[in-house]
Scaffold this motif. Structure first.
Motif, PDB file in Angstrom:
ATOM      1  N   LYS A 148      20.152 -26.924   3.850  1.00 31.53           N
ATOM      2  CA  LYS A 148      19.652 -25.653   3.312  1.00 31.53           C
ATOM      3  C   LYS A 148      18.570 -25.106   4.229  1.00 31.53           C
ATOM      4  CE  LYS A 148      18.895 -25.277  -1.175  1.00 31.53           C
ATOM      5  NZ  LYS A 148      18.193 -25.250  -2.500  1.00 31.53           N
ATOM      6  N   ILE A 149      18.778 -23.888   4.753  1.00 34.04           N
ATOM      7  CA  ILE A 149      17.823 -23.311   5.697  1.00 34.04           C
ATOM      8  C   ILE A 149      16.867 -22.321   5.040  1.00 34.04           C
ATOM      9  CG2 ILE A 149      19.388 -23.654   7.638  1.00 34.04           C
ATOM     10  CD1 ILE A 149      20.008 -20.644   7.547  1.00 34.04           C
ATOM     11  N   ALA A 150      17.164 -21.919   3.813  1.00 37.97           N
ATOM     12  CA  ALA A 150      16.283 -20.975   3.110  1.00 37.97           C
ATOM     13  C   ALA A 150      16.539 -21.072   1.621  1.00 37.97           C
ATOM     14  CB  ALA A 150      16.510 -19.545   3.596  1.00 37.97           C
ATOM     15  N   GLU A 151      15.570 -20.653   0.859  1.00 38.81           N
ATOM     16  CA  GLU A 151      15.671 -20.607  -0.592  1.00 38.81           C
ATOM     17  C   GLU A 151      15.488 -19.165  -1.036  1.00 38.81           C
ATOM     18  OE1 GLU A 151      16.871 -21.282  -3.426  1.00 38.81           O
ATOM     19  OE2 GLU A 151      16.090 -23.328  -3.447  1.00 38.81           O
ATOM     20  N   GLY A 152      16.065 -18.816  -2.186  1.00 37.90           N
ATOM     21  CA  GLY A 152      15.875 -17.493  -2.754  1.00 37.90           C
ATOM     22  C   GLY A 152      16.578 -16.387  -1.988  1.00 37.90           C
ATOM     23  N   CYS A 153      16.332 -15.155  -2.415  1.00 38.87           N
ATOM     24  CA  CYS A 153      17.007 -13.996  -1.823  1.00 38.87           C
ATOM     25  C   CYS A 153      16.179 -12.741  -2.086  1.00 38.87           C
ATOM     26  CB  CYS A 153      18.405 -13.836  -2.420  1.00 38.87           C
ATOM     27  SG  CYS A 153      19.371 -12.499  -1.700  1.00 38.87           S
ATOM     28  N   SER A 154      16.098 -11.888  -1.069  1.00 39.82           N
ATOM     29  CA  SER A 154      15.353 -10.629  -1.216  1.00 39.82           C
ATOM     30  C   SER A 154      16.271  -9.420  -1.299  1.00 39.82           C
ATOM     31  CB  SER A 154      14.367 -10.466  -0.045  1.00 39.82           C
ATOM     32  OG  SER A 154      13.380 -11.473  -0.085  1.00 39.82           O
ATOM     33  N   HIS A 155      17.581  -9.648  -1.372  1.00 37.67           N
ATOM     34  CA  HIS A 155      18.496  -8.532  -1.603  1.00 37.67           C
ATOM     35  C   HIS A 155      18.380  -8.071  -3.058  1.00 37.67           C
ATOM     36  CE1 HIS A 155      20.236  -8.795   2.326  1.00 37.67           C
ATOM     37  NE2 HIS A 155      20.719 -10.010   2.144  1.00 37.67           N
ATOM     38  N   ALA A 156      18.931  -6.912  -3.331  1.00 39.84           N
ATOM     39  CA  ALA A 156      18.790  -6.343  -4.680  1.00 39.84           C
ATOM     40  C   ALA A 156      20.147  -6.006  -5.284  1.00 39.84           C
ATOM     41  CB  ALA A 156      17.914  -5.095  -4.624  1.00 39.84           C
ATOM     42  N   CYS A 157      21.127  -6.895  -5.138  1.00 39.26           N
ATOM     43  CA  CYS A 157      22.445  -6.650  -5.740  1.00 39.26           C
ATOM     44  C   CYS A 157      22.299  -6.605  -7.258  1.00 39.26           C
ATOM     45  CB  CYS A 157      23.417  -7.748  -5.325  1.00 39.26           C
ATOM     46  SG  CYS A 157      23.656  -7.880  -3.537  1.00 39.26           S
ATOM     47  N   SER A 158      22.828  -5.575  -7.863  1.00 37.76           N
ATOM     48  CA  SER A 158      22.559  -5.325  -9.280  1.00 37.76           C
ATOM     49  C   SER A 158      23.186  -6.359 -10.206  1.00 37.76           C
ATOM     50  CB  SER A 158      23.069  -3.929  -9.661  1.00 37.76           C
ATOM     51  OG  SER A 158      24.477  -3.864  -9.530  1.00 37.76           O
ATOM     52  N   PHE A 159      24.241  -7.050  -9.749  1.00 38.86           N
ATOM     53  CA  PHE A 159      24.946  -7.999 -10.597  1.00 38.86           C
ATOM     54  C   PHE A 159      24.378  -9.412 -10.478  1.00 38.86           C
ATOM     55  CE2 PHE A 159      27.108  -7.517  -6.539  1.00 38.86           C
ATOM     56  CZ  PHE A 159      27.111  -8.823  -6.063  1.00 38.86           C
ATOM     57  N   CYS A 160      23.421  -9.636  -9.573  1.00 41.25           N
ATOM     58  CA  CYS A 160      23.015 -10.983  -9.188  1.00 41.25           C
ATOM     59  C   CYS A 160      21.665 -11.361  -9.786  1.00 41.25           C
ATOM     60  CB  CYS A 160      22.962 -11.089  -7.664  1.00 41.25           C
ATOM     61  SG  CYS A 160      22.568 -12.754  -7.074  1.00 41.25           S
ATOM     62  N   LEU A 161      21.594 -12.586 -10.314  1.00 38.10           N
ATOM     63  CA  LEU A 161      20.374 -13.088 -10.933  1.00 38.10           C
ATOM     64  C   LEU A 161      19.581 -14.026 -10.016  1.00 38.10           C
ATOM     65  CD1 LEU A 161      21.824 -13.850 -14.471  1.00 38.10           C
ATOM     66  CD2 LEU A 161      20.089 -12.135 -13.957  1.00 38.10           C
ATOM     67  N   ILE A 162      20.080 -14.266  -8.821  1.00 39.36           N
ATOM     68  CA  ILE A 162      19.446 -15.257  -7.950  1.00 39.36           C
ATOM     69  C   ILE A 162      17.974 -14.931  -7.655  1.00 39.36           C
ATOM     70  CG2 ILE A 162      19.477 -16.264  -5.631  1.00 39.36           C
ATOM     71  CD1 ILE A 162      21.521 -17.449  -7.573  1.00 39.36           C
ATOM     72  N   PRO A 163      17.624 -13.679  -7.293  1.00 42.73           N
ATOM     73  CA  PRO A 163      16.191 -13.414  -7.047  1.00 42.73           C
ATOM     74  C   PRO A 163      15.323 -13.716  -8.266  1.00 42.73           C
ATOM     75  CG  PRO A 163      17.535 -11.644  -6.148  1.00 42.73           C
ATOM     76  CD  PRO A 163      18.456 -12.500  -6.970  1.00 42.73           C
ATOM     77  N   ARG A 164      15.842 -13.466  -9.444  1.00 46.00           N
ATOM     78  CA  ARG A 164      15.086 -13.753 -10.666  1.00 46.00           C
ATOM     79  C   ARG A 164      14.975 -15.252 -10.904  1.00 46.00           C
ATOM     80  NH1 ARG A 164      17.029 -12.168 -16.827  1.00 46.00           N
ATOM     81  NH2 ARG A 164      15.638 -13.607 -17.888  1.00 46.00           N
ATOM     82  N   ILE A 165      16.056 -15.986 -10.592  1.00 45.40           N
ATOM     83  CA  ILE A 165      16.074 -17.419 -10.862  1.00 45.40           C
ATOM     84  C   ILE A 165      15.344 -18.207  -9.775  1.00 45.40           C
ATOM     85  CG2 ILE A 165      17.594 -19.438 -11.034  1.00 45.40           C
ATOM     86  CD1 ILE A 165      19.677 -17.615 -12.351  1.00 45.40           C
ATOM     87  N   ARG A 166      15.591 -17.860  -8.526  1.00 43.81           N
ATOM     88  CA  ARG A 166      15.068 -18.648  -7.408  1.00 43.81           C
ATOM     89  C   ARG A 166      14.021 -17.931  -6.560  1.00 43.81           C
ATOM     90  NH1 ARG A 166      17.272 -23.534  -6.060  1.00 43.81           N
ATOM     91  NH2 ARG A 166      19.053 -24.195  -7.315  1.00 43.81           N
ATOM     92  N   GLY A 167      13.705 -16.699  -6.910  1.00 45.11           N
ATOM     93  CA  GLY A 167      12.658 -16.001  -6.182  1.00 45.11           C
ATOM     94  C   GLY A 167      13.158 -15.305  -4.925  1.00 45.11           C
ATOM     95  N   ARG A 168      12.219 -14.723  -4.197  1.00 43.11           N
ATOM     96  CA  ARG A 168      12.544 -14.014  -2.963  1.00 43.11           C
ATOM     97  C   ARG A 168      12.799 -15.001  -1.836  1.00 43.11           C
ATOM     98  NH1 ARG A 168      11.710  -8.719  -2.857  1.00 43.11           N
ATOM     99  NH2 ARG A 168      11.249  -8.710  -0.627  1.00 43.11           N
ATOM    100  N   LEU A 169      13.289 -14.471  -0.722  1.00 41.05           N
ATOM    101  CA  LEU A 169      13.629 -15.294   0.436  1.00 41.05           C
ATOM    102  C   LEU A 169      12.435 -16.131   0.896  1.00 41.05           C
ATOM    103  CD1 LEU A 169      15.637 -15.975   2.777  1.00 41.05           C
ATOM    104  CD2 LEU A 169      14.589 -14.068   4.025  1.00 41.05           C
ATOM    105  N   GLN A 170      12.686 -17.434   1.031  1.00 40.49           N
ATOM    106  CA  GLN A 170      11.697 -18.361   1.578  1.00 40.49           C
ATOM    107  C   GLN A 170      12.396 -19.221   2.637  1.00 40.49           C
ATOM    108  OE1 GLN A 170       9.215 -20.389  -1.587  1.00 40.49           O
ATOM    109  NE2 GLN A 170      10.717 -19.394  -2.893  1.00 40.49           N
ATOM    110  N   SER A 171      12.279 -18.823   3.880  1.00 41.09           N
ATOM    111  CA  SER A 171      12.948 -19.542   4.963  1.00 41.09           C
ATOM    112  C   SER A 171      12.152 -20.790   5.350  1.00 41.09           C
ATOM    113  CB  SER A 171      13.081 -18.637   6.193  1.00 41.09           C
ATOM    114  OG  SER A 171      13.830 -17.479   5.894  1.00 41.09           O
ATOM    115  N   ARG A 172      12.877 -21.829   5.695  1.00 42.58           N
ATOM    116  CA  ARG A 172      12.235 -23.020   6.257  1.00 42.58           C
ATOM    117  C   ARG A 172      11.936 -22.767   7.727  1.00 42.58           C
ATOM    118  NH1 ARG A 172      15.918 -28.057   5.112  1.00 42.58           N
ATOM    119  NH2 ARG A 172      14.030 -29.134   5.843  1.00 42.58           N
ATOM    120  N   THR A 173      10.970 -23.454   8.253  1.00 42.12           N
ATOM    121  CA  THR A 173      10.627 -23.243   9.661  1.00 42.12           C
ATOM    122  C   THR A 173      11.708 -23.845  10.557  1.00 42.12           C
ATOM    123  OG1 THR A 173       9.410 -25.320   9.926  1.00 42.12           O
ATOM    124  CG2 THR A 173       8.187 -23.407   9.076  1.00 42.12           C
ATOM    125  N   PRO A 174      11.890 -23.319  11.757  1.00 43.56           N
ATOM    126  CA  PRO A 174      12.867 -23.904  12.681  1.00 43.56           C
ATOM    127  C   PRO A 174      12.629 -25.386  12.932  1.00 43.56           C
ATOM    128  CG  PRO A 174      12.168 -21.740  13.467  1.00 43.56           C
ATOM    129  CD  PRO A 174      11.291 -22.080  12.294  1.00 43.56           C
TER     130      PRO A 174
END
Length: 445
Positions: A148-174
C-alpha cells in the motif's frame, strides 16, 4: 500465548491492513491460526463501502459470534471500514455480543487495545491511528505481495464513501515504500502489486510531489522482483511520464486498471468525474498505440440516478468500441452518506441487474475474441498451483490475482512460484490454455 485468527473482507488494501495487524500481534506473542473455529480471539477486518459489503460483514460477524456462543472462542473484535462508517454506538446496539470495535488504521494501537479488552476493560473506540512502519504477516502466496503506497482519497466522486471512511489522501514517503519493498523481495516476493485508492494520485500531498512513475523507477531496481504492477488508477491521474516508464522498464507489467465508471458526460458530471465517450476512446487508443501488448481492465457502474436508456446505450456502445481485456460492472447502490444520495433513484434494482447482464454478455464475446487472438503466442506464466498430474494453473502479466482469469498449463516439473514459458494453444471465454515449452525465460533468476 493465545491463538488468534483474522478474517479479512474486501479489497487488497484491506488485506494489507489485516497482514499488518497480524504481524504486530504475532510480534506481541500471539499465535496466528487460519481457522477461526480454533482461535480464542477472532478479528474481522470489514469492508463497508456498499450495501453487499455491509451485508457480508454482518453475516460474517454473526457467524463468528456463534463460535463464541458455543464456547469455542472468548473474544470477537470487529475493525475496519464498517466500524468507521457506522461507529461503535450504532453497531454495538445491533451486535452487543461483539467485544470490541476498531476503525481503520488500527495498527498503532491494536496490541494495547486487545490487551485491555481481555483485561475486562471497555476502551474507547479509536478511529484513526498514526501512520508508521509495522511488521506484516503475509497471507498471500510467498511469491506475491501487495504494497500500500497511500491511504485515503482526495477525489470527490459523489457515489464514493472512501474519503469519509478513510480520510483524504495520505501518501507514504518514497523511503518507506522502498524499504518495505526491499524487505518483501528479501523474503522471496517476486511479484509486487502497488495499491491505493488511486495509485496515480500518489505523492500529491507530499513535499517535492514525488510521483508513481518515480517510485516505480526505483522499485524495479530491487533484486529478486520479477513483476511489478499497480492497481486502481483514476484515468485522469494517468501521465505521460507513467506511460514512458512502462515502456522503458521490463519489470513493469503492461497492465492497467482504469475504473472508468461511465462515459455519458451528464452522468459523469453528476458523479463528480470528468470526460465523455470521445475522451475515453481517444485515451484507450493512445494507450494501445504506446503499449501494443497492454492488458486493460476497467470497472463500470450502471443505474446511476438519471441514467436513461439512451445514456446506458452510450455506455454499451463504448464497451463495444473500447474492447477491454478485463471488465467488471456493478449496479449503483444508493448509499446514505454519499453525495449521490440526494438524487432520487430513477432505475429499479431489477433494471440495474438487467443492464449489468447486457454489458457482461457483450464483454464475454469481446473476451473470447481477444483470447483467440493470443493462440500461438508465447507468454511468461507465474505458476501458482496444480490441477492434477502435469496440469497447472497460473497467471501471465495480463492477470492480476483473484480478479482476473487464469492460464491453464500442461507441463512437467513445474513448481508454484516459478515462471514458465507457455505457448497458448486454446482460448476459452476468459481462461487461456497452453503447454509449457520447456524454455527458461531470459529474465529468469
Amino acid at each position: 500465548m493465545k491463538l488468534i485468527s483474522m478474517i479479512s473482507l474486501g479489497c487488497p488494501k484491506n488485506l494489507v491492513d489485516s497482514e499488518t495487524i497480524l504481524g504486530i500481534l504475532a510480534s506481541g506473542g500471539y499465535v496466528v491460526t487460519p481457522s477461526p473455529e480454533d482461535a480464542e480471539i477472532i478479528l474481522i477486518n470489514t469492508c463497508g463501502f456498499i450495501e453487499p459489503a455491509v451485508r457480508e460483514a454482518v453475516d460474517t460477524i454473526l457467524h463468528c459470534l456463534q463460535f463464541k456462543a458455543k464456547g469455542y472462542c472468548s473474544c470477537v473484535i470487529v475493525l475496519g471500514c464498517l466500524v468507521s462508517r457506522y461507529g461503535e454506538k450504532q453497531l454495538s446496539q445491533l451486535l452487543p455480543e461483539v467485544d470490541g470495535w476498531l476503525g481503520v488504521d488500527a495498527a498503532p494501537f491494536v496490541l494495547q487495545y486487545l490487551e485491555r479488552i481481555q483485561a475486562g476493560e471497555k476502551p474507547l473506540f479509536a478511529e484513526h491511528g498514526k501512520p508508521g512502519q509495522y511488521p506484516r504477516m503475509l497471507s498471500t502466496p510467498s511469491y506475491t505481495a501487495y504494497l500500500k503506497i497511500a491511504e485515503g482519497c482526495s477525489h470527490a466522486c459523489s457515489f464514493c464513501l472512501i474519503p469519509r471512511i478513510r480520510g483524504r489522501l495520505q501518501s507514504r514517503t518514497p523511503d518507506e515504500i522502498y524499504r518495505e519493498a526491499e524487505q518483501l523481495a528479501a523474503g522471496g516476493v517476486k511479484e509486487l502489486i502497488l495499491v491505493a485508492q488511486d495509485t496515480g494520485a500518489y505523492g500529491g500531498d507530499l513535499p517535492g510531489k514525488p510521483t508513481l512513475a518515480g517510485i516505480l523507477k526505483e522499485l524495479v531496481k530491487i533484486d529478486g522482483l520479477r513483476w511489478v504492477r499497480f492497481l486502481y488508477l483514476n484515468p485522469h491521474s494517468l501521465t505521460a511520464e507513467l506511460i514512458t516508464t512502462m515502456q522503458e522498464e521490463p519489470k513493469l507489467c503492461h497492465y492497467l486498471d482504469l475504473p472508468v465508471q461511465h462515459v455519458n458526460k451528464d452522468i459523469l458530471k453528476k458523479m463528480g468525474r470528468r470526460g465523455d465517450i470521445n475522451f475515453y476512446l481517444k485515451l484507450i487508443n493512445d494507450l494501445k498505440t504506446a503499449l501494443p501488448d497492454l492488458a486493460l481492465r476497467t470497472t463500470l457502474m450502471v443505474g446511476y440516478p438519471g441514467e436513461d436508456r439512451k445514456s446506458f446505450q452510450e455506455l454499451h456502445d463504448f464497451v463495444s468500441l473500447a474492447e477491454f481485456d478485463r471488465l467488471g460492472v456493478f449496479p449503483y447502490y444508493h448509499e446514505q452518506g454519499a453525495r449521490s444520495f440526494r438524487y432520487p433513484e430513477t432505475v429499479s434494482y431489477i433494471e440495474k441487474r438487467k443492464r449489468a447482464r447486457e454489458i457482461m454478455r457483450l464483454q464475454r464475446k469481446i473476451s473470447r475474441r481477444k483470447n483467440q487472438e493470443l493462440v500461438g503466442r508465447n507468454l511468461e506464466v507465474l505458476i501458482e498451483n496444480s490441477l492434477g498430474k502435469d496440469v497447472w494453473w497460473g497467471r501471465s502479466y495480463r492477470d492480476s490475482p483473484d480478479i482476473d482469469p487464469r492460464v491453464i498449463v500442461k507441463g512437467r516439473d513445474l513448481n508454484p512460484g516459478t515462471f514458465a514459458q507457455v505457448q497458448v494453444t486454446r482460448a476459452a471465454t476468459y481462461d487461456l490454455i497452453g503447454i509449457h515449452t520447456g524454455n527458461r525465460s531470459s529474465r529468469d533468476y
